[in-house]
Design a protein around this motif. Structure first.
Motif, PDB file in Angstrom:
ATOM      1  N   THR A  42       0.828  -1.187   0.000  1.00  0.00           N
ATOM      2  CA  THR A  42       0.000   0.000   0.000  1.00  0.00           C
ATOM      3  C   THR A  42       0.879   1.260   0.000  1.00  0.00           C
ATOM      4  O   THR A  42       2.072   1.205   0.288  1.00  0.00           O
ATOM      5  N   ALA A  43       0.258   2.382  -0.316  1.00  0.00           N
ATOM      6  CA  ALA A  43       0.901   3.692  -0.237  1.00  0.00           C
ATOM      7  C   ALA A  43      -0.134   4.667   0.297  1.00  0.00           C
ATOM      8  O   ALA A  43      -1.338   4.399   0.246  1.00  0.00           O
ATOM      9  N   GLU A  61      -5.395   9.815   6.883  1.00  0.00           N
ATOM     10  CA  GLU A  61      -4.564   8.991   6.000  1.00  0.00           C
ATOM     11  C   GLU A  61      -5.414   8.501   4.838  1.00  0.00           C
ATOM     12  O   GLU A  61      -6.415   7.806   5.046  1.00  0.00           O
ATOM     13  N   LEU A  62      -5.026   8.868   3.633  1.00  0.00           N
ATOM     14  CA  LEU A  62      -5.623   8.310   2.426  1.00  0.00           C
ATOM     15  C   LEU A  62      -4.735   7.153   1.996  1.00  0.00           C
ATOM     16  O   LEU A  62      -3.539   7.350   1.748  1.00  0.00           O
ATOM     17  N   ILE A  63      -5.285   5.965   1.920  1.00  0.00           N
ATOM     18  CA  ILE A  63      -4.469   4.787   1.638  1.00  0.00           C
ATOM     19  C   ILE A  63      -5.068   3.964   0.512  1.00  0.00           C
ATOM     20  O   ILE A  63      -6.292   3.779   0.413  1.00  0.00           O
ATOM     21  N   GLY A  64      -4.194   3.502  -0.364  1.00  0.00           N
ATOM     22  CA  GLY A  64      -4.613   2.675  -1.484  1.00  0.00           C
ATOM     23  C   GLY A  64      -3.455   1.815  -1.942  1.00  0.00           C
ATOM     24  O   GLY A  64      -2.374   1.813  -1.322  1.00  0.00           O
ATOM     25  N   PRO A  65      -3.625   1.083  -3.015  1.00  0.00           N
ATOM     26  CA  PRO A  65      -2.541   0.244  -3.519  1.00  0.00           C
ATOM     27  C   PRO A  65      -1.345   1.083  -3.960  1.00  0.00           C
ATOM     28  O   PRO A  65      -1.505   2.151  -4.551  1.00  0.00           O
ATOM     29  N   ASP A  71       3.549  -7.008  -6.636  1.00  0.00           N
ATOM     30  CA  ASP A  71       2.424  -7.921  -6.837  1.00  0.00           C
ATOM     31  C   ASP A  71       1.253  -7.143  -7.425  1.00  0.00           C
ATOM     32  O   ASP A  71       0.793  -6.159  -6.838  1.00  0.00           O
ATOM     33  N   ALA A  72       0.754  -7.581  -8.571  1.00  0.00           N
ATOM     34  CA  ALA A  72      -0.335  -6.857  -9.229  1.00  0.00           C
ATOM     35  C   ALA A  72      -1.655  -6.962  -8.476  1.00  0.00           C
ATOM     36  O   ALA A  72      -2.545  -6.124  -8.661  1.00  0.00           O
ATOM     37  N   ALA A  73      -1.776  -7.984  -7.623  1.00  0.00           N
ATOM     38  CA  ALA A  73      -3.025  -8.152  -6.863  1.00  0.00           C
ATOM     39  C   ALA A  73      -3.214  -6.979  -5.901  1.00  0.00           C
ATOM     40  O   ALA A  73      -2.250  -6.423  -5.378  1.00  0.00           O
ATOM     41  N   LEU A  74      -4.467  -6.598  -5.680  1.00  0.00           N
ATOM     42  CA  LEU A  74      -4.747  -5.514  -4.747  1.00  0.00           C
ATOM     43  C   LEU A  74      -4.447  -5.966  -3.326  1.00  0.00           C
ATOM     44  O   LEU A  74      -4.734  -7.103  -2.950  1.00  0.00           O
ATOM     45  N   PRO A  75      -3.860  -5.103  -2.502  1.00  0.00           N
ATOM     46  CA  PRO A  75      -3.562  -5.474  -1.115  1.00  0.00           C
ATOM     47  C   PRO A  75      -4.841  -5.657  -0.308  1.00  0.00           C
ATOM     48  O   PRO A  75      -5.883  -5.063  -0.610  1.00  0.00           O
ATOM     49  N   THR A  76      -4.752  -6.470   0.727  1.00  0.00           N
ATOM     50  CA  THR A  76      -5.919  -6.755   1.567  1.00  0.00           C
ATOM     51  C   THR A  76      -6.023  -5.811   2.765  1.00  0.00           C
ATOM     52  O   THR A  76      -7.036  -5.838   3.471  1.00  0.00           O
ATOM     53  N   THR A  77      -5.015  -4.983   3.006  1.00  0.00           N
ATOM     54  CA  THR A  77      -5.030  -4.052   4.128  1.00  0.00           C
ATOM     55  C   THR A  77      -6.306  -3.215   4.107  1.00  0.00           C
ATOM     56  O   THR A  77      -6.662  -2.633   3.074  1.00  0.00           O
ATOM     57  N   PHE A  78      -7.003  -3.157   5.243  1.00  0.00           N
ATOM     58  CA  PHE A  78      -8.261  -2.416   5.387  1.00  0.00           C
ATOM     59  C   PHE A  78      -9.303  -2.845   4.352  1.00  0.00           C
ATOM     60  O   PHE A  78     -10.210  -2.079   4.019  1.00  0.00           O
ATOM     61  N   GLY A  79      -9.173  -4.063   3.834  1.00  0.00           N
ATOM     62  CA  GLY A  79     -10.134  -4.568   2.859  1.00  0.00           C
ATOM     63  C   GLY A  79     -10.107  -3.830   1.534  1.00  0.00           C
ATOM     64  O   GLY A  79     -11.110  -3.794   0.808  1.00  0.00           O
ATOM     65  N   ILE A  80      -8.944  -3.265   1.186  1.00  0.00           N
ATOM     66  CA  ILE A  80      -8.826  -2.486  -0.049  1.00  0.00           C
ATOM     67  C   ILE A  80      -9.193  -3.326  -1.272  1.00  0.00           C
ATOM     68  O   ILE A  80      -9.783  -2.827  -2.234  1.00  0.00           O
ATOM     69  N   ASP A  81      -8.841  -4.609  -1.240  1.00  0.00           N
ATOM     70  CA  ASP A  81      -9.103  -5.476  -2.390  1.00  0.00           C
ATOM     71  C   ASP A  81     -10.592  -5.619  -2.697  1.00  0.00           C
ATOM     72  O   ASP A  81     -10.961  -6.006  -3.811  1.00  0.00           O
ATOM     73  N   ALA A  82     -11.457  -5.307  -1.740  1.00  0.00           N
ATOM     74  CA  ALA A  82     -12.894  -5.447  -1.947  1.00  0.00           C
ATOM     75  C   ALA A  82     -13.589  -4.111  -2.221  1.00  0.00           C
ATOM     76  O   ALA A  82     -14.801  -4.078  -2.443  1.00  0.00           O
ATOM     77  N   LEU A  83     -12.844  -3.006  -2.219  1.00  0.00           N
ATOM     78  CA  LEU A  83     -13.457  -1.693  -2.383  1.00  0.00           C
ATOM     79  C   LEU A  83     -13.613  -1.322  -3.854  1.00  0.00           C
ATOM     80  O   LEU A  83     -12.784  -1.668  -4.690  1.00  0.00           O
ATOM     81  N   THR A  84     -14.685  -0.607  -4.146  1.00  0.00           N
ATOM     82  CA  THR A  84     -14.902  -0.076  -5.491  1.00  0.00           C
ATOM     83  C   THR A  84     -14.927   1.454  -5.493  1.00  0.00           C
ATOM     84  O   THR A  84     -14.975   2.067  -6.552  1.00  0.00           O
TER      85      THR A  84
END
Length: 215
Positions: A42-43, A61-65, A71-84
């Protein structure tokens, strides 16, 4: 309102960091400063929080991939991989003694998780290190605990600021969540729990110039 003494930072997450920074700027008129990258893929970007024009140890804090992650997969931190879309995800508090707070909460029936070491590289390459509670199944409706140790607090850095008007948790059944917060024995007023639907956080900000924005 007074500055919530134990509030450390509010986490707003999204599936794309650049779009998240743009989304925040469109709603507040404030463009977050680049923070750095984490080993978790994340960054982030940061905006200080003020109350009555006074700056303390609080920030958004604004956080995203991390766009440059291996790794091209979205990180799971704070459920980022499930966010749209961007969402106010959770918040952190900095207790006076993180280890004693964890032990006390466990004795009162809630386990915040183990205290782990984490770090990130800032935009200029500096290494920031801290300790926080994390682990599998970490609840997002409950704050995580953080201890910056000897690291300079990000909220006091050279970053833009926005006024904090209110921050609260909306719950259909406030009593159930309040029991967990009571186990943490934190100061009242960090993020009051109010009755309502849908469940989630309500963050109200006031830019230096512009209208109040509710996120």
């Amino acid at each position: 309102m007074a500055i919530p003494r134990l509030l450390d930072h509010v986490v707003i997450a999204g599936p794309d960091l650049e779009e998240l920074v743009r989304w925040f700027a469109e709603r507040t008129g404030v463009t977050a400063s680049p923070g750095g990258v984490h080993p978790t893929g994340t960054a982030n970007a940061l905006v200080a929080l003020t109350v009555g024009g006074e700056r303390g140890r609080q920030y958004v804090e604004l956080i995203g991939p991390d766009p440059d992650r291996a790794d091209a997969a979205l990180p799971t931190t704070f459920g980022i991989d499930a966010l749209t879309a961007p969402v106010v995800r959770t918040y952190a508090v900095h207790p006076d003694d993180i280890d004693a707070t964890v032990a006390g909460a466990r004795a009162r029936g809630y386990d915040p998780g183990e205290v782990s070491d984490l770090s990130r590289r800032t935009a200029d390459g500096s290494l920031l290190q801290w300790r926080l509670t994390q682990g599998e199944g970490r609840r997002l409706d409950v704050p995580f605990l953080i201890d910056w140790g000897s690291t300079a607090h990000p909220g006091l850095g050279d970053i833009p600021a926005v006024e904090l008007v209110a921050f609260e948790r909306v719950e259909p059944d406030p009593a159930a969540l309040q029991d967990v917060l009571d186990a943490l024995a934190l100061d009242d007023g960090v993020a009051p729990v109010v009755a309502g639907t849908p469940a989630g956080y309500r963050l109200t900000l006031q830019p230096t110039e512009g209208r109040v924005t509710v996120l």
